[in-house]
Enzyme design. Structure first.
Site, mmCIF file in Angstrom:
data_model
loop_
_atom_site.group_PDB
_atom_site.id
_atom_site.type_symbol
_atom_site.label_atom_id
_atom_site.label_comp_id
_atom_site.label_asym_id
_atom_site.label_seq_id
_atom_site.Cartn_x
_atom_site.Cartn_y
_atom_site.Cartn_z
ATOM 1 N N LYS A 19 -83.767 60.541 151.672
ATOM 2 C CA LYS A 19 -85.242 60.561 151.715
ATOM 3 C C LYS A 19 -85.764 61.186 152.999
ATOM 4 O O LYS A 19 -86.853 61.753 153.007
ATOM 5 C CB LYS A 19 -85.810 59.148 151.500
ATOM 6 C CG LYS A 19 -85.513 58.629 150.107
ATOM 7 C CD LYS A 19 -86.667 57.893 149.465
ATOM 8 C CE LYS A 19 -86.391 57.714 147.969
ATOM 9 N NZ LYS A 19 -87.172 56.700 147.310
ATOM 10 N N LYS A 75 -88.107 60.947 137.568
ATOM 11 C CA LYS A 75 -89.529 61.285 137.461
ATOM 12 C C LYS A 75 -89.994 62.193 138.592
ATOM 13 O O LYS A 75 -91.043 62.818 138.497
ATOM 14 C CB LYS A 75 -90.392 60.026 137.387
ATOM 15 C CG LYS A 75 -90.243 59.115 138.586
ATOM 16 C CD LYS A 75 -91.078 57.879 138.430
ATOM 17 C CE LYS A 75 -90.799 56.862 139.492
ATOM 18 N NZ LYS A 75 -89.654 55.988 139.219
ATOM 19 N N LYS A 106 -79.289 63.285 136.905
ATOM 20 C CA LYS A 106 -79.922 62.151 136.221
ATOM 21 C C LYS A 106 -81.397 62.437 135.949
ATOM 22 O O LYS A 106 -82.034 63.199 136.703
ATOM 23 C CB LYS A 106 -79.712 60.858 137.016
ATOM 24 C CG LYS A 106 -80.775 60.523 138.016
ATOM 25 C CD LYS A 106 -80.675 59.099 138.536
ATOM 26 C CE LYS A 106 -81.968 58.829 139.283
ATOM 27 N NZ LYS A 106 -82.196 57.534 139.774
HETATM 28 P P1 ATP Z 1 -87.119 58.800 141.649
HETATM 29 O O1 ATP Z 1 -87.066 59.901 140.644
HETATM 30 O O2 ATP Z 1 -88.405 58.771 142.411
HETATM 31 O O3 ATP Z 1 -85.885 58.726 142.478
HETATM 32 P P2 ATP Z 1 -86.267 57.117 139.576
HETATM 33 O O4 ATP Z 1 -86.924 57.546 138.301
HETATM 34 O O5 ATP Z 1 -84.874 57.565 139.823
HETATM 35 O O6 ATP Z 1 -87.175 57.488 140.795
HETATM 36 P P3 ATP Z 1 -86.071 54.434 140.652
HETATM 37 O O7 ATP Z 1 -87.378 53.822 140.971
HETATM 38 O O8 ATP Z 1 -85.207 54.925 141.755
HETATM 39 O O9 ATP Z 1 -86.326 55.568 139.535
HETATM 40 O O10 ATP Z 1 -85.193 53.440 139.807
HETATM 41 C C1 ATP Z 1 -85.657 52.322 139.111
HETATM 42 C C2 ATP Z 1 -84.535 51.786 138.240
HETATM 43 O O11 ATP Z 1 -84.300 52.670 137.138
HETATM 44 C C3 ATP Z 1 -83.193 51.655 138.970
HETATM 45 O O12 ATP Z 1 -82.567 50.461 138.549
HETATM 46 C C4 ATP Z 1 -82.400 52.862 138.508
HETATM 47 O O13 ATP Z 1 -81.008 52.631 138.514
HETATM 48 C C5 ATP Z 1 -82.923 53.049 137.075
HETATM 49 N N1 ATP Z 1 -82.887 54.454 136.668
HETATM 50 C C6 ATP Z 1 -83.629 55.461 137.177
HETATM 51 N N2 ATP Z 1 -83.358 56.629 136.582
HETATM 52 C C7 ATP Z 1 -82.383 56.367 135.661
HETATM 53 C C8 ATP Z 1 -81.652 57.168 134.705
HETATM 54 N N3 ATP Z 1 -81.879 58.454 134.584
HETATM 55 N N4 ATP Z 1 -80.749 56.563 133.921
HETATM 56 C C9 ATP Z 1 -80.526 55.237 134.029
HETATM 57 N N5 ATP Z 1 -81.162 54.423 134.903
HETATM 58 C C10 ATP Z 1 -82.086 54.969 135.706
#
Ligand code: ATP
Ligand code: LTN
Length: 333
Positions: A117, A202, A199
């Site tokens: 970050k 968002k 992965k």
């Molecule tokens: P950012 O894109 O801002 O990093 P994010 O969409 O990855 O955000 P987080 O807020 O970091 O989401 O994660 C929230 C939860 O969702 C965590 O438990 C994370 O493991 C899960 N998660 C996020 N993206 C995925 C994915 N693509 N597949 C499975 N689990 C996910």
């Protein structure tokens, strides 16, 4: 909600940073819902964590309330679980400060999320971003949680939580329960629809790479239609077919079908049919959630009643731990 029964306590939280994706839902939230019968679940909207990156005040406020409503719409049942807003419970900030004083600069410097970050937000490497793990430790330790469902990306933060708790207990006696990671029985890692080696996230600027839980049905169908696949044109799970593998695991997570069943179902059919079917099952799964979300958002008073009730209980539980820790340190309580 007191820990009178033998049920183990689960704690988890999610940041209200914009909309939730299908990845968040299938990878985390669906599991949160499934855990509610077997465990005593404490869930939170982690809004304090979200300000480690700059937030627009109007959007931030909207995101917090929408995250709360969406979690309820996904199926968090307040008869069984707690769902509170982190910033409403002052004990979190207080214990986080205390834990900062039992956390080493060196160990925080090693956190990979901080390093990532810092690179991403090079103009705003604030102390909050650095101390993020001690706030997360406070979230967990205040509730004496037994288990914390975390994705791979948060594992290191759980490890440091355990280290901080053990260090504190080593000095003052048993104050905090040492939490374990909970590895979900269900849960899928959802990959980007445009680059299935990454992965689904968002924060990806290509909006076709992710599906939001609140995307309209036609948008969802379109995003799946555009999903990157391969040239083989056979629906089967195999190495090198990342796009199809991802669509199959989404289809499997939604319908409960195995890969063999999916391969049989689409035997002799093209990718067009398969993508349409995946899109439709996702729409069918998300439509009732979207409807409930709209109902909650139209009734702000109900939402307020929900979080106020949970806030009160969360404060009660967390205050006991905070007082215990403060007393041990020698504060005049
Ligand atoms: P950012 O894109 O801002 O990093 P994010 O969409 O990855 O955000 P987080 O807020 O970091 O989401 O994660 C929230 C939860 O969702 C965590 O438990 C994370 O493991 C899960 N998660 C996020 N993206 C995925 C994915 N693509 N597949 C499975 N689990 C996910
Ligand atoms: N850092 C987590 C969100 C989070 C959390 C927690 C998860 C904040 N406090 C306590 C588990 C337990 C994230 O960004 N996914």
């Amino acid at each position: 909600m007191e820990n009178t029964e033998k049920k183990k306590r689960i704690l988890s939280a999610i940041q209200p940073s914009g909309t939730f994706t299908l990845g968040n839902y299938l990878g985390a939230l669906k599991n949160w819902i499934a855990l509610q019968d077997e465990y005593e679940c404490v869930y939170a909207v982690a809004d304090l964590h979200a300000i480690t990156v700059r937030q627009d005040p109007t959007k931030f406020k909207k995101n917090i309330l929408e995250a709360y409503a969406l979690l309820l719409a996904c199926g968090i049942d307040l008869e069984k679980s707690l769902l509170f807003i982190q910033s409403h419970i002052h004990t979190h900030s207080e214990l986080a400060w205390i834990l900062n004083c039992y956390t080493q600069f060196g160990e925080l410097s090693r956190m990979t999320q901080f390093k990532d970050k810092s690179l991403k937000h090079a103009d705003n490497i604030n102390v909050g971003l650095f101390a993020y793990p001690s706030l997360m430790a406070a979230d967990i330790l205040l509730y004496q949680a037994d288990l914390v469902p975390v994705g791979e990306d948060q594992r290191q933060h759980l490890e440091i939580t355990r280290d901080i708790a053990a260090r504190f207990n080593g000095i003052y006696g048993e104050v905090f329960k040492i939490p374990e990671a909970y590895i979900p029985k269900i849960g899928a890692r959802v990959m980007s629809l445009q680059d299935p080696t990454k992965k689904m996230s968002k924060s990806d600027e290509n909006i076709n790479s992710w599906v939001a839980v609140l995307d309209k049905p036609d948008v969802i169908i379109k995003k799946f239609k555009r999903a990157v696949t391969d040239s083989e044109a056979v629906v089967r799970y195999a190495e090198g077919k990342d796009g199809i593998n991802n669509l199959m695991s989404i289809y499997s997570a939604v319908t409960g079908k195995t890969n063999e069943e999916i391969e049989r179902e689409f035997d002799g059919k093209g990718y067009g049919d398969f993508k349409a079917a995946v899109g439709e099952t996702v729409v069918d799964m998300l439509t009732p959630i979207q409807n409930r979300f709209n109902e909650y958002m139209a009734d702000k008073q109900y939402l307020e009643e929900c979080y106020k009730k949970c806030d009160e209980q969360a404060l009660y539980i967390s205050q006991k731990t905070l007082k215990k820790a403060m007393k041990k340190i020698g504060f005049v309580i």
